[in-house]
Each structure stands twice: as structure tokens, then as C-alpha cells.
Motif scaffolding. Structure first.
Motif, PDB file in Angstrom:
ATOM      1  N   TYR A 393      13.338  12.197 -14.605  1.00 23.89           N
ATOM      2  CA  TYR A 393      12.662  11.851 -13.354  1.00 23.89           C
ATOM      3  C   TYR A 393      11.523  10.857 -13.556  1.00 23.89           C
ATOM      4  O   TYR A 393      11.132  10.147 -12.617  1.00 23.89           O
ATOM      5  CB  TYR A 393      12.152  13.108 -12.640  1.00 23.89           C
ATOM      6  N   ILE A 394      10.952  10.774 -14.764  1.00 22.05           N
ATOM      7  CA  ILE A 394       9.815   9.889 -15.005  1.00 22.05           C
ATOM      8  C   ILE A 394      10.188   8.432 -14.698  1.00 22.05           C
ATOM      9  O   ILE A 394       9.441   7.708 -14.019  1.00 22.05           O
ATOM     10  CB  ILE A 394       9.316  10.023 -16.458  1.00 22.05           C
ATOM     11  N   LYS A 395      11.350   8.003 -15.166  1.00 26.81           N
ATOM     12  CA  LYS A 395      11.788   6.625 -14.893  1.00 26.81           C
ATOM     13  C   LYS A 395      12.100   6.419 -13.418  1.00 26.81           C
ATOM     14  O   LYS A 395      11.897   5.324 -12.868  1.00 26.81           O
ATOM     15  CB  LYS A 395      12.991   6.271 -15.763  1.00 26.81           C
ATOM     16  N   GLU A 396      12.591   7.456 -12.765  1.00 26.84           N
ATOM     17  CA  GLU A 396      12.856   7.348 -11.328  1.00 26.84           C
ATOM     18  C   GLU A 396      11.557   7.200 -10.542  1.00 26.84           C
ATOM     19  O   GLU A 396      11.471   6.395  -9.607  1.00 26.84           O
ATOM     20  CB  GLU A 396      13.627   8.576 -10.839  1.00 26.84           C
ATOM     21  N   TYR A 397      10.538   7.973 -10.920  1.00 22.74           N
ATOM     22  CA  TYR A 397       9.236   7.868 -10.256  1.00 22.74           C
ATOM     23  C   TYR A 397       8.659   6.457 -10.417  1.00 22.74           C
ATOM     24  O   TYR A 397       8.014   5.919  -9.518  1.00 22.74           O
ATOM     25  CB  TYR A 397       8.256   8.886 -10.831  1.00 22.74           C
ATOM     26  N   ALA A 398       8.893   5.872 -11.600  1.00 26.88           N
ATOM     27  CA  ALA A 398       8.324   4.554 -11.892  1.00 26.88           C
ATOM     28  C   ALA A 398       8.937   3.450 -11.034  1.00 26.88           C
ATOM     29  O   ALA A 398       8.360   2.362 -10.908  1.00 26.88           O
ATOM     30  CB  ALA A 398       8.509   4.225 -13.372  1.00 26.88           C
ATOM     31  N   LYS A 399      10.073   3.715 -10.436  1.00 26.80           N
ATOM     32  CA  LYS A 399      10.735   2.704  -9.608  1.00 26.80           C
ATOM     33  C   LYS A 399      10.114   2.580  -8.221  1.00 26.80           C
ATOM     34  O   LYS A 399      10.485   1.688  -7.459  1.00 26.80           O
ATOM     35  CB  LYS A 399      12.225   3.053  -9.460  1.00 26.80           C
ATOM     36  N   PHE A 400       9.191   3.447  -7.887  1.00 25.91           N
ATOM     37  CA  PHE A 400       8.596   3.426  -6.551  1.00 25.91           C
ATOM     38  C   PHE A 400       7.969   2.068  -6.246  1.00 25.91           C
ATOM     39  O   PHE A 400       7.245   1.495  -7.061  1.00 25.91           O
ATOM     40  CB  PHE A 400       7.521   4.514  -6.439  1.00 25.91           C
ATOM     41  N   ASN A 401       8.248   1.565  -5.052  1.00 19.94           N
ATOM     42  CA  ASN A 401       7.697   0.296  -4.588  1.00 19.94           C
ATOM     43  C   ASN A 401       7.017   0.522  -3.246  1.00 19.94           C
ATOM     44  O   ASN A 401       7.685   0.871  -2.259  1.00 19.94           O
ATOM     45  CB  ASN A 401       8.807  -0.746  -4.446  1.00 19.94           C
ATOM     46  N   PRO A 402       5.692   0.352  -3.168  1.00 22.34           N
ATOM     47  CA  PRO A 402       5.001   0.602  -1.888  1.00 22.34           C
ATOM     48  C   PRO A 402       5.489  -0.303  -0.766  1.00 22.34           C
ATOM     49  O   PRO A 402       5.336   0.047   0.415  1.00 22.34           O
ATOM     50  CB  PRO A 402       3.531   0.338  -2.231  1.00 22.34           C
ATOM     51  N   ASP A 403       6.070  -1.432  -1.105  1.00 23.18           N
ATOM     52  CA  ASP A 403       6.570  -2.333  -0.070  1.00 23.18           C
ATOM     53  C   ASP A 403       7.732  -1.717   0.708  1.00 23.18           C
ATOM     54  O   ASP A 403       8.074  -2.196   1.805  1.00 23.18           O
ATOM     55  CB  ASP A 403       7.021  -3.661  -0.685  1.00 23.18           C
ATOM     56  N   ASP A 404       8.334  -0.678   0.143  1.00 19.40           N
ATOM     57  CA  ASP A 404       9.422   0.008   0.842  1.00 19.40           C
ATOM     58  C   ASP A 404       8.904   1.002   1.882  1.00 19.40           C
ATOM     59  O   ASP A 404       9.700   1.623   2.600  1.00 19.40           O
ATOM     60  CB  ASP A 404      10.312   0.753  -0.159  1.00 19.40           C
ATOM     61  N   VAL A 405       7.585   1.182   1.937  1.00 23.21           N
ATOM     62  CA  VAL A 405       6.961   2.123   2.868  1.00 23.21           C
ATOM     63  C   VAL A 405       6.218   1.328   3.935  1.00 23.21           C
ATOM     64  O   VAL A 405       5.424   0.436   3.607  1.00 23.21           O
ATOM     65  CB  VAL A 405       5.979   3.059   2.137  1.00 23.21           C
ATOM     66  N   ASP A 602      -2.660   0.706  -3.559  1.00 26.55           N
ATOM     67  CA  ASP A 602      -2.036   1.826  -4.256  1.00 26.55           C
ATOM     68  C   ASP A 602      -1.967   3.044  -3.341  1.00 26.55           C
ATOM     69  O   ASP A 602      -2.997   3.556  -2.897  1.00 26.55           O
ATOM     70  CB  ASP A 602      -2.845   2.155  -5.518  1.00 26.55           C
ATOM     71  N   ILE A 603      -0.765   3.507  -3.061  1.00 28.51           N
ATOM     72  CA  ILE A 603      -0.593   4.767  -2.319  1.00 28.51           C
ATOM     73  C   ILE A 603       0.160   5.796  -3.167  1.00 28.51           C
ATOM     74  O   ILE A 603       0.489   6.885  -2.694  1.00 28.51           O
ATOM     75  CB  ILE A 603       0.154   4.540  -0.993  1.00 28.51           C
ATOM     76  N   ALA A 604       0.413   5.480  -4.437  1.00 29.11           N
ATOM     77  CA  ALA A 604       1.224   6.346  -5.302  1.00 29.11           C
ATOM     78  C   ALA A 604       0.603   7.733  -5.448  1.00 29.11           C
ATOM     79  O   ALA A 604      -0.611   7.878  -5.626  1.00 29.11           O
ATOM     80  CB  ALA A 604       1.389   5.704  -6.674  1.00 29.11           C
ATOM     81  N   SER A 611       2.916  14.145   1.489  1.00 33.65           N
ATOM     82  CA  SER A 611       3.154  15.106   2.573  1.00 33.65           C
ATOM     83  C   SER A 611       3.299  14.459   3.944  1.00 33.65           C
ATOM     84  O   SER A 611       4.030  14.975   4.790  1.00 33.65           O
ATOM     85  CB  SER A 611       2.033  16.155   2.606  1.00 33.65           C
ATOM     86  N   TYR A 612       2.612  13.334   4.209  1.00 37.85           N
ATOM     87  CA  TYR A 612       2.764  12.692   5.520  1.00 37.85           C
ATOM     88  C   TYR A 612       4.030  11.846   5.553  1.00 37.85           C
ATOM     89  O   TYR A 612       4.832  11.945   6.474  1.00 37.85           O
ATOM     90  CB  TYR A 612       1.541  11.840   5.849  1.00 37.85           C
ATOM     91  N   ARG A 613       4.225  11.007   4.555  1.00 35.70           N
ATOM     92  CA  ARG A 613       5.428  10.183   4.498  1.00 35.70           C
ATOM     93  C   ARG A 613       6.623  10.936   3.898  1.00 35.70           C
ATOM     94  O   ARG A 613       7.773  10.513   4.050  1.00 35.70           O
ATOM     95  CB  ARG A 613       5.166   8.917   3.677  1.00 35.70           C
ATOM     96  N   GLY A 614       6.360  12.046   3.187  1.00 37.55           N
ATOM     97  CA  GLY A 614       7.448  12.835   2.616  1.00 37.55           C
ATOM     98  C   GLY A 614       8.107  12.204   1.416  1.00 37.55           C
ATOM     99  O   GLY A 614       9.244  12.526   1.073  1.00 37.55           O
ATOM    100  N   ILE A 615       7.395  11.302   0.735  1.00 37.52           N
ATOM    101  CA  ILE A 615       7.937  10.639  -0.452  1.00 37.52           C
ATOM    102  C   ILE A 615       7.281  11.261  -1.688  1.00 37.52           C
ATOM    103  O   ILE A 615       6.089  11.062  -1.939  1.00 37.52           O
ATOM    104  CB  ILE A 615       7.671   9.120  -0.394  1.00 37.52           C
ATOM    105  N   LYS A 616       8.057  12.003  -2.457  1.00 36.90           N
ATOM    106  CA  LYS A 616       7.494  12.760  -3.570  1.00 36.90           C
ATOM    107  C   LYS A 616       7.674  12.085  -4.918  1.00 36.90           C
ATOM    108  O   LYS A 616       7.064  12.511  -5.903  1.00 36.90           O
ATOM    109  CB  LYS A 616       8.101  14.167  -3.598  1.00 36.90           C
TER     110      LYS A 616
END
Length: 752
Positions: A393-405, A602-604, A611-616
Motif C-alpha cells: 500500500y505504501i507505493k499506492e499511497y505515494a501515487k496520490f495527486n491533489p490535482d485529482d481532488v 498539501d492536503i495529504a 474524512s470529508y473527501r473520503g480519500i484515505k
């Protein structure tokens, strides 16, 4: 020993939690097969809870030295730090997670009792307590039951014992549904020349057990704490101890009185593993042996077996070794306090081929003959470095892009503000802390003057007068640690330092409570290794050595998996000058609000995203040590120059929550602008680190901005303190009444 007794087998050893190789090692140490009592002794002393066998290799990498350290980490009942003027602070944090999962009231209560005994066996009088608590989904009836029981257990024990609970933390996440975390912290003060040691030496010196009688509660509690919680765990309720705070209060006074006589050779709390732990650890440290007559131990039940007496974790008990010939002195003191005081043995010399053996007798028969050194941490207890690998999951978490939110809109600000201020991870914990006595002893300086850390005056019976205060806090955002264990642990240390600095103190040292899942799971062990390394790096860079603490593995279940890795940091700071005391509440309408430190997009791992956006799935928030160091040094300078009206660090919930908390505690409001260089949600609700909200009176602008510009410290003027209401870009987001109602009563509404 009875030659007719059938000797236990490898299968018996397995049932007691021992590995096959460990059973073979025991046979090799003894030169024969152990009897059941001896095997039980090794099983508890070699359990993870007592031996740290799966963690000690990495714990040794933590920084442990400074000019102020008066006791080596792990060698005494608690850490000990010189605070000047002939005084020292003893402090420690420990867990009572597994007992609290099964019997929350007694589990939490005895956790409080145990940590305070660790302090006063050093000769220090406890003056303050903190706690760090984590529970599962608060919509579940089970979570509410556990929370009620734990809070009541902490409150009832601490209030009756007479030590104020001055702060703490409380978080909720579904990963803690089965395994709540209950970490208790205590701090006390002692004169440096009157410190008691956990040792035993001097041939012929008598050994006493003092305090409560020994019962069958808590037997194999250390082993129970070294395994996963399962559906069958409720069968082990006898492994949960039962506490008596009134007995503890008597024991405190009697213990400090006998230490003051100068006749005590060594003293140790009987916590995990009871009599066998105290006798073996004290003997190993002093390189002597003991002969113990179990018939002389005061018991609650008749006909207790030798292993039951040795392994019982009945509360409010101590093992004391005193100078030979002074038996009447200790007996007289404990008779005065109406407490059990029984001589159960004496110290004997070490042998030619060992550092000291323990001989236990029952009904005149030798029931156990074991070498003390081979039982204990740092001696012959096994040490392992387990296999570890990075979780997928660590590599999956690292893929997060705030531009997708999507960023928040102006119309959405009120909804986000209401969500955060009412969220159980952010809203007021008054439902909890109103059950605690925070003012007993009159040393707490924080109740009516809230700040980022608790401030407690250094005073007590017989202590020299001083203006000093200790500044203490417990911190860890386990969501950050789960996302990036190394960085998350560094942030936990940094936030603890930042809280102390924003309160006007100087960080000195750390105690830690490392809460993790099963160490035999490679992904869990990787989290542990990474977190310890991150913590060590941060402690070295902040010059806050680790004085000791606790490792709690096996916080894991088949249904919920492991809890988030939760390395709780308990930090001690010192405030020499009371005029440096800084609070978080806004003081005056018209004061100017500044943000010290740089904002980022940074919203990571923020509560907003989670909890508000539901992105864990996202990494830990922005953190660079160099930024943190510069901000903390800047805040210290501003406070010491008297420029600030208030200071509050930006943490859970981001800038908006920090502003709201400062406004509500000061019965004020605020009007601020945003920053067009950043996303609105990142600027207001992101949890990027190394930021502090300060307020100043208008006449300090020249001093403040001149200093900030000269020091090249990032800052931003935000707006002004107002009479009421929370306004952003000239639009009122919430009224003060709405905000206070949400913040102050949301947890209470859920619990009722």
C-alpha cells in the motif's frame, strides 16, 4: 524440587508462548529440563512484554545520552532528567492496551496505577499525568462502551490517587475497532541526591514484599499482552489486574518515607510478571542472587501454586531490599500506613559460574532454581531481528495527486468548517477531561490558561522553592505514520517539540510508547523499523534523547488486521522563567494574526481529505526538518522578547482549526484572507507541518516583521482578531455561537 513431578514438554512450552528454539535454550541454560514453575518463569520473562525480544535490537539505535540524563534508558523504573537546582524529573509512558480491550475500566485504571508506581519507586512524587487514547469507529456501541470504561477507569483511579490529569490526546479510526490503545504517562519530581535504584546487592540484606496481598489476578498478563486479540481472549479475563487507588496512595506515602530513611538498597514496582520480574531484574542488575520463601508472601487465596504466586500481577505491590539490621524501621513505617510488609527472603552471593541465582521455596521444598541474568532484557533473554518488507500500500499511497481532488468553493467553506469542528478527532474533549480532576495538588497551570502543552509547577512537600515548571505533552498522528512510517514518526517528535516551544518551554527528552501489530508479519515489522529510525533521527536533531518507554506489539486481530502504527511520543520540556508562559487564546480585538512558516499545496493525510473527501490513500503531509527547526527557534525568540499575545501550532484540521481553537478559547473571532498562490483547501485545511499561528498587538509590528525579515523566516499576515464570528475573505463562515456549539458538544452528543 520434587523428583516425581512430570516435566513439561515442548507442547507445554508452545502453549505458554515459547518457541521451540527457546525451549531448547532454556534446557541448555539450566543443564536440565525445567519444571512447570521454571518454564512459566521463562515464558513470562521472555515474552515480548518483558524481554522486548523482537524490538530491542532497534531500540538500541535510539539516542540515549545528554548532559541532563541521570539514568540510562531502560535501566531504572523510569527515565530521569536533571532540571537544575538539585532537582530531577522522572517520567515515563506505558501501555495497557490488551487489558483495556477486554475490561476497559480496570485495564485503564491499573495502567494509571502502574505508571505512577514506576515514578514513585524512583523516589519521585508524581505531580502530573497525561494519556493517549485511541478507539475504533465511534458509531459502534462497542467503541462507546470501551471509551466510557477507559475514561471512567482513568478518572476514578487518578482522582482518588490525587494526581492531576493535565492533558492528553484522543483519536478514532476503524483500525482500532478491536484493539484500543490506552497509553498512560506520569511525571514526578525528586531531589537528585535522593533517587532510589532498582537493584539488589549486599549478602544477607533482607528482601521485603510490601503493599497489597498477592492474588490470582493478572497471572500470565505479560504473556497475554504478547499475543493477538482473538475471540478466545475473553477467556483470559483473569490476566487483567484489579486496582485500588486508595491502597496506592498509602503505598506512595510509605514508599517515599522508607526511601527517605536512606536504608533502602533497591526498590522496584511489581508490574508485568510480578514477583519473578522484580526479583530477577533487581538481582541481575546488582549481580547477586536471592533466596525467596513463597510461604511468607501475603496471599488473598489459600493454596496458591508457586507459579501463581510468582507470576501474579496483583496491583499496588513493591519489592524492597534494605540494609540488614534495619528491618524494624521498614516494618514500623508500613505498620503506620496499615500496609502489608513481609520479609520473604534475603540477598545471597553470586556463584562461581553465574551472576546470581534465584531460589524459590514453597512448603519447604525448592520449587524453582533459575539464573537471574538469563531471564532479563539485556541479559540472556533472546533478541531477534525479524524479517521485514515494505507493504504494497505504501507505493499506492505515494501515487496520490491533489490535482485529482476538487478544491473547495467559497460556498463549501461552511460545510467543511462544520464537519471539522464537529469531528471526533478534532472537537473538544471536554466530555472526557471533565471526568478528570485537573486541579488537585494546585500545580497545574494550564486549566484556565490553555496552551499547546501542559505546564505544571515544580513543587511538592519537602522540595526547595523554585519558579520552574515542567512542560509536558503526548503526540502522534498515526494516520501520518501509517502513510509513511519514517516521516510520520519524525513528525510526531517535531510536533511534540513544537507544542512545548509554543508554550514557552525548552524540549529536553522523550519517552515513547510504540504500538504496533504482530512483529512476525513482515509488513508490520517494516513499519516498526521505519518508525524507530525516523524517531531516532528526529530525536538526535532536536537533542531530545529517549529515556525509555514501552513497546506494545500484537495490537492486531483477524477481523481488523493491525492497528495503524502508533509511536506515541511523550515529551518533557522545561520552563525556567514563568514570564515565558505562552497561551493559545486570542487576547484582544484588533490584535494582528500572522502565520509563521511556509504554506504549501498539501492536503495529504489531512482530516479534511481523509474524512470529508473520503480519500484515505495519500502520503504523510509536507515536512522538512530544516523548516521545523527554523520555525521553532523563531518562536522561542519571539516569546522571550515579549512580542507575542498568543501562539498555537497548526496541526489536525489545518490553519482553520488552529484559528478557530484560538478564537473560541479567547471568546473572540477572526477575519482573515487566503493566499491565491495556494489551493484554498490546502491553505485552510491542509496539515503541512512547521507552521504556527501567532497574534501580536499592533505596536509590535515593527519589531516582529523586522526580526522575521532579518532571519529570513517565512511568514504571512493573515488578518485581525475580531469580537466574534469566523470570516474568510470578508465572508462569515460561522458565527462564534455555531462554532462553539459544534466544537464543545459534538463528542458529548455522540456519547449520550
Amino acid at each position: 524440587m520434587d523428583a516425581t513431578e512430570s516435566l513439561p514438554t515442548l507442547e507445554t512450552a508452545r502453549k505458554l508462548g515459547l518457541l521451540p528454539d527457546e525451549f531448547d535454550k532454556i534446557v541448555d541454560i539450566l543443564g536440565r529440563q525445567p519444571n512447570f514453575t521454571e518454564l512459566s518463569i521463562f515464558s513470562v520473562m521472555w515474552s515480548e512484554h518483558c524481554s522486548y525480544k523482537n524490538s530491542i535490537v532497534w531500540l538500541k539505535t535510539l539516542p540515549r545520552d545528554s548532559d541532563r540524563m541521570l539514568a540510562k534508558a531502560g535501566e531504572e523504573n523510569a527515565g530521569l532528567v536533571d532540571i537544575g537546582d538539585g532537582l530531577a524529573c522522572s517520567f515515563k509512558i506505558e501501555s495497557h492496551n490488551h487489558p483495556s480491550a477486554l475490561e476497559p475500566y480496570q485495564g485503564a485504571a491499573t495502567g494509571v496505577g502502574g505508571i505512577n508506581r514506576d515514578i514513585f519507586t524512583m523516589g519521585a512524587r508524581p505531580i502530573a499525568q497525561l494519556n493517549s487514547l485511541r478507539f475504533g469507529d465511534l458509531s459502534l456501541a462497542k467503541t462507546k462502551r470501551l471509551l466510557r470504561g477507559v475514561v471512567k477507569g482513568i478518572g476514578d483511579y487518578g482522582n482518588a490517587f490525587g494526581i492531576p490529569t493535565v492533558g492528553g490526546e484522543l483519536y478514532f479510526d476503524e483500525c482500532y475497532n478491536t484493539n484500543p490503545l490506552v497509553n498512560a504517562f506520569s511525571a514526578g519530581i525528586v531531589e537528585t541526591g535522593k533517587v532510589a535504584k532498582a537493584t539488589s546487592y549486599g549478602v544477607g540484606n533482607p528482601v521485603f514484599i510490601v503493599g497489597s496481598a498477592t492474588g490470582k489476578d493478572g497471572i500470565h498478563g505479560a504473556t497475554f499482552a504478547s499475543e493477538d486479540i482473538t475471540a478466545a481472549s475473553t477467556d483470559k479475563l483473569p490476566a487483567v489486574q484489579v486496582g485500588d487507588p486508595f491502597m496506592e496512595k498509602l503505598l506512595l506515602e510509605a514508599t517515599l518515607e522508607i526511601i527517605a530513611t536512606g536504608h533502602v538498597i533497591g526498590i522496584q514496582d511489581m508490574g508485568a510478571a510480578g514477583i519473578i520480574c522484580s526479583t530477577s531484574e533487581m538481582s541481575a542488575k546488582g549481580e547477586h542472587g536471592m533466596i525467596i520463601d513463597l510461604d511468607k508472601v501475603p496471599t488473598r487465596q489459600p493454596n496458591m501454586a508457586p507459579f501463581e504466586i510468582l507470576l501474579s500481577e496483583s496491583q499496588e505491590r513493591m519489592l524492597v531490599v534494605i540494609e540488614k539490621g534495619k528491618e524494624d524501621v521498614i516494618q514500623g513505617i508500613f505498620d503506620k500506613w496499615d500496609l502489608n510488609c513481609a520479609q520473604i527472603g534475603e540477598v545471597v552471593a553470586k556463584g562461581e559460574n553465574d551472576l546470581g541465582r534465584l531460589h524459590f521455596y514453597r512448603y519447604g521444598e525448592l520449587v524453582a532454581d533459575v539464573p537471574a541474568y538469563d531471564l532479563v532484557l539485556g541479559g540472556g533473554a533472546p533478541q531477534y531481528q525479524r524479517e521485514y518488507k515494505e507493504p504494497a500500500y505504501i507505493k499506492e499511497y505515494a501515487k496520490f495527486n491533489p490535482d485529482d481532488v476538487d478544491d473547495v468553493t467559497a460556498d463549501e467553506l461552511t460545510a467543511v468548517a462544520k464537519h471539522l469542528l464537529s469531528h471526533p478527532n478534532i472537537c473538544s474533549r471536554r466530555w472526557v477531561y471533565e471526568q478528570y480532576d485537573s486541579m488537585v495538588g494546585t500545580a497545574n497551570r494550564s486549566t484556565n490558561a490553555p496552551s499547546d502543552a501542559a505546564v505544571v509547577s515544580v513543587k511538592g512537600p519537602g522540595l526547595p522553592a523554585t519558579d520552574k515548571s515542567i512542560v509536558i505533552t503526548v503526540d502522534c498522528n498515526s494516520r501520518y505514520v501509517n502513510a509513511e512510517p519514517r516521516k510520520g514518526a519524525m513528525i510526531a517528535v517535531a510536533e511534540a517539540c513544537r507544542n512545548i516551544v509554543c508554550t514557552g518551554g525548552e524540549p529536553l527528552a522523550v519517552t515513547n510508547n510504540l504500538n504496533f501489530g504482530n512483529p512476525y508479519v513482515p509488513e508490520v515489522y517494516w513499519q516498526f523499523v521505519e518508525a524507530v529510525q525516523g524517531m531516532g533521527e528526529a530525536c538526535r536533531r532536536f537533542s531530545t534523547p529517549v529515556t525509555g518507554g514501552n513497546v506494545s506489539f500484537y495490537n492486531q486481530s483477524s477481523d481488523d488486521g493491525p492497528v495503524f502504527p502508533t509511536p506515541t511520543i511523550g515529551m518533557l520540556g522545561l520552563m525556567e522563567d514563568p514570564t515565558h508562559r505562552m497561551t493559545m487564546n486570542f487576547k484582544n480585538e484588533g490584535d494582528l494574526i500572522y502565520l509563521i512558516g511556509a504554506s504549501s499545496n498539501d492536503i495529504a493525510s489531512s482530516e479534511y481529505l481523509y474524512s470529508y473527501r473520503g480519500i484515505k490513500a495519500s502520503p504523510a503531509p509536507y515536512f522538512l526538518f530544516e523548516d521545523e527547526w527554523r520555525v521553532q527557534e523563531g518562536i522561542k525568540t519571539m516569546i522571550r522578547n515579549g512580542w507575542l499575545q498568543s501562539a498555537h501550532d497548526v496541526s489536525d484540521g489545518g490553519l482553520f482549526v488552529a484559528l478557530a481553537e484560538s478564537a473560541m478559547t479567547g471568546d473572540k473571532g477572526f477575519a482573515i484572507g487566503t493566499d491565491e498562490r495556494h489551493r484554498t483547501d490546502a491553505f485552510l485545511f491542509g496539515e503541512g507541518q512547521s507552521r504556527v499561528v501567532i497574534t501580536i498587538s499592533p505596536d509590535q509590528v515593527e519589531h516582529l516583521e523586522g526580526y522575521l525579515n532579518d532571519s529570513i523566516l517565512p511568514f504571512q499576515y493573515l488578518g485581525k482578531v475580531t469580537g466574534q464570528g469566523f470570516s474568510i475573505e470578508d465572508k462569515q463562515v460561522l458565527t462564534s455561537h455555531e462554532a462553539k456549539a459544534l466544537y464543545n458538544y459534538s463528542l458529548e452528543a455522540i456519547m449520550s
